[in-house]
Design an enzyme around this catalytic site. Sequence first.
Site, PDB file in Angstrom:
ATOM      1  N   ARG A 258       0.830  -1.202   0.000  1.00 37.44           N
ATOM      2  CA  ARG A 258       0.000   0.000   0.000  1.00 37.44           C
ATOM      3  C   ARG A 258       0.866   1.255   0.000  1.00 37.44           C
ATOM      4  O   ARG A 258       1.790   1.372   0.806  1.00 37.44           O
ATOM      5  CB  ARG A 258      -0.921  -0.009   1.223  1.00 37.44           C
ATOM      6  CG  ARG A 258      -1.763  -1.270   1.214  1.00 37.44           C
ATOM      7  CD  ARG A 258      -2.915  -1.234   2.168  1.00 37.44           C
ATOM      8  NE  ARG A 258      -3.674  -2.475   2.017  1.00 37.44           N
ATOM      9  CZ  ARG A 258      -4.717  -2.808   2.751  1.00 37.44           C
ATOM     10  NH1 ARG A 258      -5.143  -1.987   3.697  1.00 37.44           N
ATOM     11  NH2 ARG A 258      -5.346  -3.937   2.539  1.00 37.44           N
ATOM     12  N   ARG A 273       0.959   1.704  10.435  1.00 33.11           N
ATOM     13  CA  ARG A 273       0.650   1.985   9.024  1.00 33.11           C
ATOM     14  C   ARG A 273       1.927   1.867   8.207  1.00 33.11           C
ATOM     15  O   ARG A 273       2.805   2.720   8.282  1.00 33.11           O
ATOM     16  CB  ARG A 273       0.056   3.392   8.885  1.00 33.11           C
ATOM     17  CG  ARG A 273      -0.496   3.699   7.509  1.00 33.11           C
ATOM     18  CD  ARG A 273      -1.135   5.079   7.457  1.00 33.11           C
ATOM     19  NE  ARG A 273      -2.273   5.210   8.342  1.00 33.11           N
ATOM     20  CZ  ARG A 273      -3.517   4.814   8.038  1.00 33.11           C
ATOM     21  NH1 ARG A 273      -3.765   4.299   6.854  1.00 33.11           N
ATOM     22  NH2 ARG A 273      -4.493   4.953   8.902  1.00 33.11           N
ATOM     23  N   GLU A 347      -8.299  -0.356  14.297  1.00 30.68           N
ATOM     24  CA  GLU A 347      -8.743  -1.290  13.268  1.00 30.68           C
ATOM     25  C   GLU A 347      -7.700  -2.366  12.961  1.00 30.68           C
ATOM     26  O   GLU A 347      -6.562  -2.072  12.620  1.00 30.68           O
ATOM     27  CB  GLU A 347      -9.064  -0.518  11.983  1.00 30.68           C
ATOM     28  CG  GLU A 347      -9.563  -1.428  10.876  1.00 30.68           C
ATOM     29  CD  GLU A 347      -9.765  -0.698   9.552  1.00 30.68           C
ATOM     30  OE1 GLU A 347     -10.049   0.524   9.583  1.00 30.68           O
ATOM     31  OE2 GLU A 347      -9.635  -1.345   8.509  1.00 30.68           O
ATOM     32  N   SER A 350     -11.580  -5.888   8.824  1.00 34.61           N
ATOM     33  CA  SER A 350     -12.624  -5.158   8.124  1.00 34.61           C
ATOM     34  C   SER A 350     -13.444  -6.138   7.299  1.00 34.61           C
ATOM     35  O   SER A 350     -12.945  -6.725   6.353  1.00 34.61           O
ATOM     36  CB  SER A 350     -11.957  -4.113   7.220  1.00 34.61           C
ATOM     37  OG  SER A 350     -12.878  -3.127   6.878  1.00 34.61           O
ATOM     38  N   ARG A 389       0.661  -5.687  12.024  1.00 29.36           N
ATOM     39  CA  ARG A 389      -0.197  -4.821  12.833  1.00 29.36           C
ATOM     40  C   ARG A 389      -0.681  -5.536  14.094  1.00 29.36           C
ATOM     41  O   ARG A 389      -0.713  -4.952  15.176  1.00 29.36           O
ATOM     42  CB  ARG A 389      -1.388  -4.304  12.033  1.00 29.36           C
ATOM     43  CG  ARG A 389      -2.191  -3.274  12.814  1.00 29.36           C
ATOM     44  CD  ARG A 389      -3.341  -2.692  12.031  1.00 29.36           C
ATOM     45  NE  ARG A 389      -2.930  -1.589  11.157  1.00 29.36           N
ATOM     46  CZ  ARG A 389      -3.779  -0.767  10.554  1.00 29.36           C
ATOM     47  NH1 ARG A 389      -5.078  -0.914  10.737  1.00 29.36           N
ATOM     48  NH2 ARG A 389      -3.338   0.200   9.779  1.00 29.36           N
TER      49      ARG A 389
END
Length: 422
Positions: A258, A273, A347, A350, A389
């Site tokens: 990403r 992130r 988060e 999802s 994460r």
Amino acid sequence: MIDIKLIRDDPERFKKAAKDKKIEVDIDRLLQVDTGLLTAKQRLQEIATEKNRVGKSIPKLTGDEKQQALAELAKLKAEEPPVDEKVEQLQPEFDFLMLLVAQPADDDVPLGKDDTENVELRREGQVRKFDFKPKDHVQLGADLGIIDIERGVRLAGTRNYFLKGDGARLHLAVLQFSMDVMLARGYTPMSVPLLMKDEAMQGTGYYPGSEEQTYRMETDELNLAGTAEVPLTAYRMGEILNEEDLPLKFTGLSTCFRREAGAAGKDTYGLYRIHQFDKVEQVVICKNSVEESNKYHKEILSNSEVVLRALELPYRVVVVCTGDLGRGQAKKYDIETWMPSRGNYCETHSASKFYDFQARRMNLRYKESATKKNIFCHTLNNTVVASPRILIPILELYQNADGSVTVPKVLQPYMGGQEVIK
RNA sequence: GGAGCAGUGGCCGAGCGGCUGAUGGCGACGGUUUUGAAAACCGUUUUACCCUUACGGGUAACGGGGGUUCGAAUCCCUCCUGCUCCGCCA
């Protein structure tokens, strides 16, 4: 993608859907283009019918009659170019606008502007209280020699890192464990290609819209998938499946890339992130039925909860509000796991429900046995686990006063029985 | 990377300028026959869009795109994919 017939019947519904989701799309212009296109295509069809009729008679005719028929044909042919031109001009605009139309959110999705207005459903597990001053994952990682962010950045730029030693092992352990949970639940494990063509990106709904978040291999016109959702959902793209074969349930481990464009300065600390991580993903492809979709939405959510409960991590489930929903998502649950250093639930998962939005884009259908009709499938997906994460809560919540970190019980077998990282 | 060959309906496989949305075979489905099954026989069997209350009709599609022609699955160009041989390399 949305059925154009639904948009014709109730344009207001789709204007509202876009507004609620904070998505730009000119429905009025779309309908205008649609009408123009339809008119032109009908005219073209009439001309073709005439041409076919006259053309078929040609071999039987001779002399004057033949000349006359040829002349008539020439006349018909001359009528085509302007109409053709109109189609060629309107079709691309129509196609593009269609890709922008948003899937309306379910009625029970809370209205809201962004992630601050997501609604908490429930909390699970106990948040740990420390009787010593806890370190954050960056500190723990550095002190234990299992995370090296500094060299990651030096070699690959910001938001990059190395995991080493027990850090790398823990990372692999949590992925392998999650994969095994999914296997036990009947999901087919997949190893997938990650350089995807534009069609797959478009089919899953990432394009147009998320080009800036995607690493693109310009020389080869391929895109580095940001998630295994892309190859897993698009796996049967363009096919007509057998109704008996549904649902298709896949789980896949992949690296995720990403760009995090537009997130400059946001979550820059630690492993939260980052540009590259590994994730076990789950995808369900089921029949075209709201009930089925809802059933599997619950199922994929509960699959991930099984993983978190096994890891004994405290988390909460939130319903994502309209403003934080993607273009294609009808409803989404996020799972947020407690991260001590961030002092919040953040988060980690999802779970998205698309109905036939993705299936339409990628022309993924099944033949309904009863009617013999080809019907668009429904698709859903959820994170099973994303690491590193998930290592943030694991390291921070499992740390001990002496600076060591206890290995979660379910992961110990995946680390050769090791109980503690020190 | 070089050379050659090939891509047709669920599958196999014909067609090589009009009568071909496409012969034939297999498979699948429905029917006849049978106590039941098999076999045999008869029939059906792509998709998208448009028109139509319906019955039905029209257009398009033979890997994708473009061209030649009154007319293309059939001829030409181009791209993609697969196979074979050679080279290179894990």
